[in-house]
Scaffold this active site. Structure first.
Site, mmCIF file in Angstrom:
data_model
loop_
_atom_site.group_PDB
_atom_site.id
_atom_site.type_symbol
_atom_site.label_atom_id
_atom_site.label_comp_id
_atom_site.label_asym_id
_atom_site.label_seq_id
_atom_site.Cartn_x
_atom_site.Cartn_y
_atom_site.Cartn_z
ATOM 1 N N GLU A 150 0.821 -1.211 0.000
ATOM 2 C CA GLU A 150 0.000 0.000 0.000
ATOM 3 C C GLU A 150 0.855 1.262 0.000
ATOM 4 O OE1 GLU A 150 -3.075 0.413 -0.525
ATOM 5 O OE2 GLU A 150 -3.653 -1.700 -0.519
ATOM 6 N N TYR A 176 -6.474 6.082 5.269
ATOM 7 C CA TYR A 176 -6.499 5.155 4.133
ATOM 8 C C TYR A 176 -5.668 3.901 4.403
ATOM 9 C CZ TYR A 176 -5.259 2.763 -0.051
ATOM 10 O OH TYR A 176 -5.036 1.762 -0.948
ATOM 11 N N ASP A 205 -9.162 5.731 -1.356
ATOM 12 C CA ASP A 205 -8.090 6.407 -2.083
ATOM 13 C C ASP A 205 -8.692 7.161 -3.269
ATOM 14 O OD1 ASP A 205 -8.787 4.421 -3.876
ATOM 15 O OD2 ASP A 205 -6.751 3.664 -4.171
ATOM 16 N N CYS A 265 -13.282 2.475 -14.238
ATOM 17 C CA CYS A 265 -13.742 3.850 -14.005
ATOM 18 C C CYS A 265 -12.511 4.755 -13.982
ATOM 19 C CB CYS A 265 -14.513 3.926 -12.682
ATOM 20 S SG CYS A 265 -15.528 5.392 -12.495
ATOM 21 N N CYS A 303 -17.579 2.371 -19.391
ATOM 22 C CA CYS A 303 -18.899 2.076 -18.829
ATOM 23 C C CYS A 303 -19.516 0.796 -19.391
ATOM 24 C CB CYS A 303 -19.845 3.255 -19.069
ATOM 25 S SG CYS A 303 -19.309 4.781 -18.247
#
Length: 443
Positions: free
Chosen positions: A115, A198, A216, A270, A278
């Site tokens: 991360e 986060y 995030d 996205c 989409c």
């Protein structure tokens, strides 16, 4: 008679005075009554005003209650709609999740390290660094004990070096407080250096199965588009609103998978740059931005400030098979890393006309000679540019061969340049040029 008349006159006067006194009393009584009436009228008017004010306040309170009720109803509707995406999103993630080493072995240390590395860095760029880092520092105690130079060298190329410094600070704290193992507690994780909401949420949910949001940039974008949120996602208020929504969506039995699914959707479907995909999105039918054709304006982000441009000339000072390097200050940009010396002025020798180039080279030769170093020869190097978050470096370069070393520089060999000293990626053009010269590769 006169006396009698006088007495009669006095009686008449007394009668008149009595009459007048009665009228005065009557007048005073009437005035008092008027005043009393006015007071009563004023009190009545005041009471009416107060009544009207109270009624207005009641109406205002009722309006506010209606507004709050509308807001509550809208919030409840948004939450209901968001809960509908959980099942299709998890199903999609199960079928489309990218293979990553930290996903196949999600120990707390592995999740944490990945991360931190993935912040501001692409997944494909991280893979090699992740494996190399774990080979050198396989656990939290070894990370806590690592020398700074070795740590920075392992991180070289990933940028944002404060991340790895905070990584080590947190490792030291974990060793001191928790025996070298990350605590399975969101609040305790959040207190560690470099964590924040986060990272604490990601480690808590993925490594420990704790239902905590991990929001995030990818998640902000996904949720903003699905809900049609037009708030600025760079603002703390908007981030908190979206985090609150995500917290209410997290399935208790799969918090880690859900958080990763949201992030994966943002990273691969996205998209942040260009049109979102989409047509292949598993939750497209629930997306307000798609339905209202607003995917090009959502999420809303305030424009970034123009970056400051700094110009400099990099000096590759070579003496025999070594090159001069120096350490940057302990604070500020690229703190504590090694760099090649540079001149504040920008000499774009590669693009200069021959006469101007010759003049600038002579100028540099004289400056270096004045420092006590004999110059054998020098020639221009390619231009380079590096973009930081808030600054751009525009660089020219000169390679200078010297008869003897000088100054307080560290004179590094090619092997040391490759393996011992951390040179920032911003200088990679000149690092390659130095290595080619030191190792005798003319290409």
């Amino acid at each position: 008679m006169a006396d009698k008349g006088g007495r009669m006159t006095a009686g008449a006067d007394n009668s008149q005075k009595a009459h007048t006194s009665g009228e005065d009393r009557k007048s005073r009584t009437l005035r008092a009554a008027d005043a009393s009436g006015n007071n009563r009228a004023a009190r009545a008017a005041g009471a009416n005003d107060k009544s009207r004010t109270l009624r207005a306040e009641d109406v205002g309170n009722q309006n506010r209650m209606v507004t709050l009720a509308d807001t509550d109803r809208q919030s409840e509707k948004t939450e209901r709609e968001l809960r509908k995406i959980v099942a299709p999103l998890l199903e999609w993630f199960g079928e489309n999740a990218r293979s990553m080493p930290w996903r196949s072995d999600p120990t707390p240390y592995h999740v944490w390290l990945s991360e931190i590395m993935l912040q501001q860095t692409r997944v494909e760029a991280v893979r090699g660094y992740y494996d190399r880092f774990l080979t050198a520092l396989p656990d939290i105690p070894s990370l806590a004990a690592a020398p700074e130079e070795a740590l920075l060298k392992l991180w070289q190329g990933l940028g944002y070096y404060n991340r790895v410094r905070n990584l080590q600070k947190a490792a030291i704290t974990v060793c001191e407080r928790y025996g070298g193992a990350l605590p399975a507690d969101y609040e305790k994780l959040k207190e560690l250096p470099g964590f924040g909401e986060y990272t604490a949420g990601a480690v808590a949910s993925i490594a420990f199965g704790i239902p905590a949001a991990a929001v995030d940039g990818n998640v902000l974008r996904v949720i903003a588009r699905i809900t049609g949120c037009e708030g600025d996602i760079t603002l703390t208020r908007t981030k908190k609103q979206i985090a609150a929504l995500v917290s209410k969506m997290i399935p208790a039995d799969k918090p880690g998978e859900f958080n990763q699914a949201l992030m994966e959707l943002g990273a691969t479907v996205c998209l942040p740059n260009g049109a979102p995909l989409c047509d292949v999105c598993p939750v497209a039918k629930h997306c307000v931005a798609r339905r209202e054709e607003k995917t090009h304006i959502i999420p809303v982000k305030s424009p970034k400030k123009a970056r400051k441009i700094e110009e400099k000339t990099i000096l590759l000072l070579l003496c025999g098979n070594r090159v001069a390097i120096q350490k940057r200050p302990k604070t500020g940009l690229l703190a504590g890393l090694w760099e090649f010396p540079s001149a504040e002025e920008f000499l774009d020798l590669a693009a200069s006309a021959h006469a101007k180039q010759s003049e600038d080279l002579t100028h540099i030769r004289e400056r270096i000679s004045d420092m006590g170093a004999g110059v054998i020869d020098l020639f221009p190097l390619a231009r380079a540019k590096h973009i930081f978050t808030h600054i751009e470096w525009h660089m020219g370069g000169i390679l200078v061969r010297l008869r003897m070393p000088f100054g307080n520089f560290k004179w590094a060999s090619a092997d040391e340049l490759r393996h011992a000293y951390s040179i920032p990626t911003a200088l990679s053009v000149y690092t390659r040029a130095a290595l080619e010269r030191l190792e005798g590769d003319p290409t």
